[in-house]
Design a protein around this motif. Structure first.
Motif, PDB file in Angstrom:
ATOM      1  N   GLN A  10       0.828  -1.208   0.000  1.00  0.00           N
ATOM      2  CA  GLN A  10       0.000   0.000   0.000  1.00  0.00           C
ATOM      3  C   GLN A  10       0.861   1.257   0.000  1.00  0.00           C
ATOM      4  O   GLN A  10       0.550   2.240  -0.682  1.00  0.00           O
ATOM      5  CB  GLN A  10      -0.943  -0.008   1.205  1.00  0.00           C
ATOM      6  CG  GLN A  10      -2.077  -1.016   1.101  1.00  0.00           C
ATOM      7  CD  GLN A  10      -3.126  -0.805   2.173  1.00  0.00           C
ATOM      8  OE1 GLN A  10      -2.914  -0.062   3.136  1.00  0.00           O
ATOM      9  NE2 GLN A  10      -4.264  -1.471   2.024  1.00  0.00           N
ATOM     10  N   GLU A 136      -3.276   9.066   2.436  1.00  0.00           N
ATOM     11  CA  GLU A 136      -2.929   8.591   3.774  1.00  0.00           C
ATOM     12  C   GLU A 136      -4.078   8.785   4.756  1.00  0.00           C
ATOM     13  O   GLU A 136      -4.317   7.945   5.632  1.00  0.00           O
ATOM     14  CB  GLU A 136      -1.675   9.321   4.289  1.00  0.00           C
ATOM     15  CG  GLU A 136      -0.375   8.876   3.650  1.00  0.00           C
ATOM     16  CD  GLU A 136       0.090   7.517   4.168  1.00  0.00           C
ATOM     17  OE1 GLU A 136      -0.592   6.930   5.045  1.00  0.00           O
ATOM     18  OE2 GLU A 136       1.143   7.041   3.701  1.00  0.00           O
ATOM     19  N   ARG A 139      -6.878   6.017   3.667  1.00  0.00           N
ATOM     20  CA  ARG A 139      -6.485   4.651   3.312  1.00  0.00           C
ATOM     21  C   ARG A 139      -7.137   3.592   4.194  1.00  0.00           C
ATOM     22  O   ARG A 139      -7.312   2.448   3.766  1.00  0.00           O
ATOM     23  CB  ARG A 139      -4.967   4.511   3.368  1.00  0.00           C
ATOM     24  CG  ARG A 139      -4.385   4.674   4.762  1.00  0.00           C
ATOM     25  CD  ARG A 139      -2.864   4.624   4.761  1.00  0.00           C
ATOM     26  NE  ARG A 139      -2.364   3.325   4.335  1.00  0.00           N
ATOM     27  CZ  ARG A 139      -1.060   3.024   4.310  1.00  0.00           C
ATOM     28  NH1 ARG A 139      -0.160   3.932   4.665  1.00  0.00           N
ATOM     29  NH2 ARG A 139      -0.675   1.831   3.941  1.00  0.00           N
ATOM     30  N   LYS A 140      -7.517   3.931   5.410  1.00  0.00           N
ATOM     31  CA  LYS A 140      -8.095   2.942   6.319  1.00  0.00           C
ATOM     32  C   LYS A 140      -9.489   2.515   5.874  1.00  0.00           C
ATOM     33  O   LYS A 140      -9.950   1.428   6.221  1.00  0.00           O
ATOM     34  CB  LYS A 140      -8.149   3.513   7.742  1.00  0.00           C
ATOM     35  CG  LYS A 140      -6.777   3.733   8.361  1.00  0.00           C
ATOM     36  CD  LYS A 140      -6.908   4.258   9.777  1.00  0.00           C
ATOM     37  CE  LYS A 140      -5.534   4.468  10.408  1.00  0.00           C
ATOM     38  NZ  LYS A 140      -5.639   5.007  11.792  1.00  0.00           N
ATOM     39  N   ASN A 141     -10.192   3.380   5.161  1.00  0.00           N
ATOM     40  CA  ASN A 141     -11.555   3.060   4.729  1.00  0.00           C
ATOM     41  C   ASN A 141     -11.556   2.141   3.504  1.00  0.00           C
ATOM     42  O   ASN A 141     -12.010   1.008   3.563  1.00  0.00           O
ATOM     43  CB  ASN A 141     -12.321   4.357   4.419  1.00  0.00           C
ATOM     44  CG  ASN A 141     -12.419   5.253   5.634  1.00  0.00           C
ATOM     45  OD1 ASN A 141     -12.538   4.769   6.758  1.00  0.00           O
ATOM     46  ND2 ASN A 141     -12.356   6.558   5.421  1.00  0.00           N
ATOM     47  N   ASN A 142     -11.034   2.649   2.403  1.00  0.00           N
ATOM     48  CA  ASN A 142     -10.970   1.871   1.170  1.00  0.00           C
ATOM     49  C   ASN A 142      -9.821   2.410   0.330  1.00  0.00           C
ATOM     50  O   ASN A 142      -9.803   3.589  -0.015  1.00  0.00           O
ATOM     51  CB  ASN A 142     -12.298   1.984   0.402  1.00  0.00           C
ATOM     52  CG  ASN A 142     -12.329   1.080  -0.814  1.00  0.00           C
ATOM     53  OD1 ASN A 142     -11.571   1.258  -1.758  1.00  0.00           O
ATOM     54  ND2 ASN A 142     -13.230   0.099  -0.782  1.00  0.00           N
ATOM     55  N   MET A 143      -8.878   1.534  -0.004  1.00  0.00           N
ATOM     56  CA  MET A 143      -7.661   1.990  -0.672  1.00  0.00           C
ATOM     57  C   MET A 143      -7.940   2.561  -2.058  1.00  0.00           C
ATOM     58  O   MET A 143      -7.363   3.582  -2.446  1.00  0.00           O
ATOM     59  CB  MET A 143      -6.660   0.821  -0.771  1.00  0.00           C
ATOM     60  CG  MET A 143      -5.269   1.255  -1.188  1.00  0.00           C
ATOM     61  SD  MET A 143      -4.583   2.400   0.016  1.00  0.00           S
ATOM     62  CE  MET A 143      -3.063   2.858  -0.814  1.00  0.00           C
TER      63      MET A 143
END
Length: 305
Positions: A10, A136, A139-143
């Protein structure tokens, strides 16, 4: 090696996206601001590569901060110094080539071009920085969505910064129209306005009557008149006019003191008046000649817009 091991797939996607966006920003400004870059493959390659370097530095800054590697961010200061060196090198290069041109650009125009070379690298750096920062944050939700949002944010940043740094052109502050050439003895007139008395030979008079072209620049307001009266600005206008169509012989630029009109007349190699007028209209307004409305309105300044 330790830094490489800390990067996952990622992180690589994020940094690569930032680099691509920053490099695209530099390529886009090369096309949009074509007057500031020589149309030679080597010059294009140099500027694209510098844009790639700027994009790389902007892309790694955010991941470096998030991993606690604050030392890596100091490379941004190195980049700033490098871009300043680019400005100095471009100024020196253009200055040394002045004697090879149809007419000189002038120091004011060269300084503006050199600053443009520097600022375009900052656009690449900031575009990549904004792109990576947004990715950044999301990114935790949907790349995939994060990357799309980052690309959109980077594109928006590029457009906003370019519009902020892009100045006006001569065509925005004055009307440019063809001029009627008239020769009276050894004197040259354009639209009835005196230009010069250097036409002392039959050959020179014949050349101007048969092949000469002339343009008249009429300021739209008093503030524009002051801008056009700047010698460096007039030199830049003359350079762009003769650069686009060439000059076979003679070149004159005169200011009418009563009306404030600027008269350009010369004998071109390519007798294309429309092309010359277009070049004049697209000549950028130099920073040292630009007048800011709110300052012109202040006490001690002009009350005209």
């Amino acid at each position: 090696m330790e830094a490489l091991k800390m990067l996952n797939s990622q992180d690589i996607y994020i940094i690569s996206t930032g680099i691509i966006m920053g490099t695209i920003a530099r390529i886009a400004t090369l096309k949009v601001d074509f007057r500031q870059v020589p149309s030679y493959p080597t010059a294009y390659f140099n500027n694209i590569f510098l844009g790639f370097v700027a994009a790389t530095l902007g892309s790694v800054a955010i991941p470096a901060i998030l991993t606690g590697d604050f030392v890596a961010v100091t490379f941004l200061t190195v980049a700033v110094q490098q871009f300043r060196d680019v400005r100095v090198a471009e100024r020196e290069s253009l200055g040394k080539l002045e004697h090879t041109e149809y007419t000189q650009r002038g120091e004011a125009y060269i300084d503006g071009i050199a600053k443009t070379f520097e600022s375009r690298n900052y656009i690449a750096l900031i575009t990549s920085l904004v792109t990576v920062f947004v990715i950044e944050m999301l990114r935790k939700n949907n790349m995939i969505i994060a990357i799309l949002c980052g690309v959109a944010a980077g594109a928006a940043a590029m457009i906003l910064i370019y519009r902020f740094t892009k100045g006006k052109t001569v065509g925005e502050i004055c009307d440019v129209s063809p001029g009627q050439i008239e020769v009276r003895g050894s004197e040259l007139f354009v639209d009835g306005m005196y230009v010069t008395n250097y036409l002392g030979t039959d050959r020179s008079r014949e050349l101007f009557l048969k092949e000469g072209i002339a343009m008249v620049l009429t300021p739209k307001d008093h503030k524009s008149n002051i801008t056009l009266e700047n010698y460096g600005q007039r030199q830049a206008i003359l350079f762009e006019a003769v650069c686009i169509v060439g000059v076979k012989r003679y070149k004159f630029i005169r200011r009418n003191f009563e009306t404030g009109k600027i008269i350009i007349s010369f004998i071109p190699i390519d007798n294309d008046l429309e092309k010359a007028i277009k070049a004049v209209k697209h000549t950028p307004i130099l920073e040292n000649s630009r007048k800011i409305g709110r300052i012109m309105k202040s006490s001690g300044g002009s009350q005209d817009e």
